[in-house]
Design an enzyme around this catalytic site. Structure first.
Site, PDB file in Angstrom:
ATOM      1  NE  ARG A  97      -3.596   2.498   2.350  1.00  0.00           N
ATOM      2  CZ  ARG A  97      -4.633   2.749   3.140  1.00  0.00           C
ATOM      3  NH1 ARG A  97      -5.071   1.826   3.981  1.00  0.00           N
ATOM      4  NH2 ARG A  97      -5.240   3.924   3.106  1.00  0.00           N
ATOM      5  CG  ASN A 151     -11.262  -2.271  -0.592  1.00  0.00           C
ATOM      6  OD1 ASN A 151     -12.325  -2.341  -1.202  1.00  0.00           O
ATOM      7  ND2 ASN A 151     -11.132  -1.592   0.539  1.00  0.00           N
ATOM      8  CB  CYS A 173     -18.008  -1.319   0.178  1.00  0.00           C
ATOM      9  SG  CYS A 173     -17.087   0.230   0.370  1.00  0.00           S
ATOM     10  CG  HIS A 203     -14.436   2.427  -3.015  1.00  0.00           C
ATOM     11  ND1 HIS A 203     -13.113   2.254  -2.701  1.00  0.00           N
ATOM     12  CD2 HIS A 203     -15.121   1.949  -1.932  1.00  0.00           C
ATOM     13  CE1 HIS A 203     -13.001   1.709  -1.497  1.00  0.00           C
ATOM     14  NE2 HIS A 203     -14.213   1.520  -1.009  1.00  0.00           N
ATOM     15  CE1 TYR A 257     -11.914   5.440  -1.267  1.00  0.00           C
ATOM     16  CE2 TYR A 257     -14.047   4.983  -0.273  1.00  0.00           C
ATOM     17  CZ  TYR A 257     -12.674   4.875  -0.262  1.00  0.00           C
ATOM     18  OH  TYR A 257     -12.045   4.201   0.759  1.00  0.00           O
TER      19      TYR A 257
END
Length: 470
Positions: A97, A151, A173, A203, A257
């Site tokens: 990440r 995700n 989610c 998202h 988002y």
């Protein structure tokens, strides 16, 4: 197992979210006759898995339950005869990440976990792994339900359904959950008195709301958003208002988002400011997670600590437990999930995975019809969905040209030579986790492509040191 003695499996069991999952099961102890909970992880996550496993045992014991908590690195042993499998893993752990956020930032592009270049690479790493899990499930637990909140959830669920040919799956989610938890309070209502309808993809969805008299209250909620009322924005998203005129025109509430697309300039500037200060969200989360695991080692801690709410994915796990309970008892609960479209959004093909309001019961998710979008939203959703399809296909095939197409299609990646250079550098940075691109990566390394950002280069060593401290 039998229907009266459920075997639950969580892949990514060493996650900091696992205590919330255990709490969710405990809350539903009268609905789910659980016998065993298997927590599965990989060797690199074994230390955290053992810490979380011990905490899970303390939580179960405190609740007076006789559930057996089993921690293992043997995924196949865990999957054998499972009834429900939940997935919450991160391929490449937090180091990946950091690279997803830092490397794009070094090019002046957005660095974000599920959007832009970072989201694409998270899918590239994850799709082959989830399909391998599905392959095992077909052999070892062919009647199990797969509850995915790894995700990017929508793309992973799409891959499970399209490439894995596994119909018994629901993608989750926490963003819709948070909206429904907080929005009713802004207009002085309770959730039970409101009807929500969501539609879009993970998202990237919109929603509308009605009260129990049938009056639409969407604009009432929107008005409160501009009075500073909390509308459930996830912790990992920088808060900046949408343009109110845009929301008044669409008469829908975008998910948090959408800021990356509707306020791209401001969100990019904030992302680059974090990058310049050496404090990307991933680096923040590493600190939060380290503190959480220090807490989890306390032999007296037998409940979910409040600090877990500081993680951006709070409430994922509780949603997973509710979906499992709804399937098991055929509760037909309204939830927002990623599932096959089946006509819920006429602007997309029926066999595409979408995120919509659905009724959850023994048959899985039955999507509720939302209806067609207006041209602006139709254009967005068709672009974003087709980009997801390109990403999934590239992740499965290792086709470099398709990977480049995904970068060029993505609205958050300015197309051109820098985009291609970024793609090449991120391929090299993720070499260990992208066997499908192995030949191309070797070619790039031979050409001299390397990771330039110092933090991204050294993050693996930093995290290894933290792991030793636990």
């Amino acid at each position: 197992m039998t229907r009266n003695q459920l075997k639950m499996v969580t892949i990514g069991g060493g996650s900091s979210y696992t205590p919330e999952l255990i709490e969710g099961y405990i809350k539903r102890q009268d609905q789910l006759p659980i016998k065993e909970i298997w927590l599965v992880d990989i060797p690199a996550g074994e230390k955290k898995l053992n810490i979380v496993g011990e905490m899970a045992r303390r939580m179960v014991k405190k609740s007076g339950l006789d559930w057996k908590i089993i921690t293992t690195l043997d995924r196949r042993a865990a999957l054998k005869d499972a009834d429900f499998v939940s997935t919450q893993f991160r391929v490449g752990l937090m180091a990946a990440r950091v690279k997803d956020e830092r490397i794009p930032g070094s090019y002046g592009f957005l660095g974000q976990e599920t959007n832009g270049a970072g989201g694409i690479f998270k899918a590239f790493r994850t799709v082959p792994v989830i399909l391998d899990i599905v392959k095992d499930m077909k052999e070892l637990c062919p009647d199990a339900w797969l509850i995915n909140f790894t995700n990017p959830s929508g793309m992973i669920t799409e891959a499970i359904q399209h490439y894995g040919k596994w119909p018994r799956v629901i993608g989750l989610c926490n963003v819709p959950v948070m909206a429904m938890m907080t929005e009713p309070q802004t207009i002085g209502r309770e959730l039970k008195d409101l009807t929500y309808k969501f539609a879009g993809i993970d998202h990237f969805h919109w929603h509308r709301v009605w009260d129990k008299t049938g009056k639409e209250v969407t604009m009432e909620i929107i008005d409160k958003m501009y009075e500073g009322k909390d509308a459930g924005l996830p912790k990992n998203i920088f808060e900046i208002n949408f343009f109110k005129e845009q929301l008044e025109q669409m008469k829908m509430i975008p998910c948090g988002y959408h800021r990356y697309y509707y306020r791209q300039e401001e969100m990019l500037n904030h992302s680059l400011e974090e990058f310049d200060n050496g404090a990307t969200r991933a680096q923040e989360v590493i600190k939060i997670e380290h503190e959480l695991f220090k807490l989890y080692q306390d032999p007296n801690l037998n409940y979910k600590p409040k600090q877990l709410a500081e993680r951006g994915g709070a409430h994922y796990s509780d949603a997973a437990c509710e979906s499992i309970a709804s399937i098991y008892a055929d509760k037909r609960t309204h939830m927002v999930v990623s599932t096959l479209n089946n006509g819920a959004i006429p602007d997309l093909p029926s066999d595409h995975t979408v995120e919509v309001s659905a009724q959850i019961g023994a048959a899985g998710a039955i999507p509720l019809t939302f209806g067609p979008f207006q041209p602006a939203e139709r254009g967005w959703i068709q672009l974003m969905k087709n980009m997801e399809l390109v990403i999934d296909k590239a992740a499965v095939t290792g086709d470099y040209g398709l990977a480049l197409q995904a970068f060029i299609m993505n609205p958050l990646i300015p197309s051109g030579q820098k985009a291609k250079d970024l793609l090449d550098e991120m391929l090299v940075a993720n070499k260990e986790f992208l066997p499908q691109f192995a030949d191309k990566i070797d070619e790039l390394i031979a050409q001299g492509v390397q990771v330039h950002d110092e933090v991204a280069r050294n993050i693996d060593e930093t995290l290894a040191q933290q792991n030793l401290e636990l």
